[in-house]
Enzyme design. Structure first.
Site, PDB file in Angstrom:
ATOM      1  N   CYS A  39      -0.735   6.475   8.719  1.00 34.85           N
ATOM      2  CA  CYS A  39      -1.106   5.141   8.237  1.00 34.85           C
ATOM      3  C   CYS A  39      -2.274   5.338   7.280  1.00 34.85           C
ATOM      4  CB  CYS A  39      -1.447   4.204   9.403  1.00 34.85           C
ATOM      5  SG  CYS A  39      -2.784   4.790  10.457  1.00 34.85           S
ATOM      6  N   ARG A  97       0.839  -1.203   0.000  1.00 36.13           N
ATOM      7  CA  ARG A  97       0.000   0.000   0.000  1.00 36.13           C
ATOM      8  C   ARG A  97       0.873   1.252   0.000  1.00 36.13           C
ATOM      9  NH1 ARG A  97      -4.101  -0.144   4.766  1.00 36.13           N
ATOM     10  NH2 ARG A  97      -4.786   1.806   3.783  1.00 36.13           N
TER      11      ARG A  97
END
Length: 283
Positions: free
Chosen positions: A239, A183
């Site tokens: 995040c 990611r």
């Protein structure tokens, strides 16, 4: 003795066996299946544990521009903690079945609300079960409300998107992204409608804080890892939505490193404005 970072299964068992008043928060959750965590809680939890839902209890409302899990209003969070029975100075233990991924968010939020006596159960619910200790099922019994009120925060003031944007040029702090490497690189995935990372960020996958047994690695190991990434720079933690970034904050506390600042909106807030720059690759 108050536990303020991690607590082991034997330590928690000893507290409970001695009759100590401990509030246990079960934070089990599954992204994409918001009811699964409560089902897992009902199927088995530590004795007396209360359930903390990531969307409902450990986050505020999302309006599409402030990330998937914005911080809750501190007054509302304190009221929820009182409803769970929290008293001033009471030991709190947060746990989950995901290596602390969700429990660390509760740890950070309680410190943000001024409660120092909060620790994450090292090894989580699996370690408790592996020790042969009892579990309960079903919903919790009613409890008398506590007297907790939010106090002076114990964490550095969080940063916002404007500050993160300015930091791209100033490089005053190092952004550490807790998402998994794919990611972070920008590989296509079902979670991020825009893939990539904040320019200049470095990747620190939160699961790298754990050993093969699911427990946190040693303080010297963690310190060496984070120092290699940060050098002398202060850290800003990010995040997907400000949740697993808290796992890195906990790991840094275990390592005895300076407290980082959290970017609560994180990637899900960052990409809500297409004018904000996006980087791909290893970083």
């Amino acid at each position: 003795m108050a536990y303020q970072t991690l607590i082991s299964v034997p330590q928690l068992h000893d507290l409970l066996a001695a009759g100590e008043d401990v509030l246990i928060l079960d934070c089990d959750f599954e992204l994409g299946a918001p009811d699964k965590g409560r089902e897992t809680y009902r199927a088995g939890h530590l004795p007396g544990a209360r359930y903390a839902h990531l969307d409902e209890d450990l986050a505020g409302p999302s309006d599409g521009t402030n990330g998937r899990h914005p911080l809750p209003a501190q007054v509302a969070f304190a009221a929820w903690l009182r409803a769970q029975g929290l008293k001033r100075g009471q030991q709190v233990v947060a746990c989950d079945s995901s290596g602390g991924a969700w429990a660390a968010r509760a740890w950070w939020l309680l410190r943000w609300a001024g409660h120092a006596e909060i620790a994450v159960l090292d090894g989580g619910k699996q370690a408790w079960a592996q020790a042969g200790l009892p579990m309960e099922t079903g919903d919790p019994s009613p409890t008398a409300p506590g007297d907790f009120t939010a106090g002076e925060t114990l964490v550095p003031v969080p940063v916002n998107a404007r500050q993160v944007l300015a930091n791209i040029d100033s490089r005053e702090a190092q952004v550490l992204d807790a998402r998994d490497p794919s990611r972070f690189r920008g590989d296509p995935n079902p979670i991020d409608p825009v893939a990539g990372h904040v320019p200049g960020a470095r990747n620190r996958f939160f699961r790298d804080n754990l050993g093969p047994d699911g427990r946190f690695r040693s303080a010297p190991e963690l310190a060496a890892d984070f120092t290699a990434l940060l050098g002398e720079s202060p850290a800003v933690l990010s995040c997907g939505s400000g949740v697993t970034a808290c796992h890195n904050a906990l790991a840094m506390a275990v390592a005895g490193l300076p407290q980082p600042r959290l970017y609560p909106g994180s990637w899900s807030e960052w990409i809500a404005d297409p004018a904000r720059p996006v980087a791909t690759g290893e970083g």
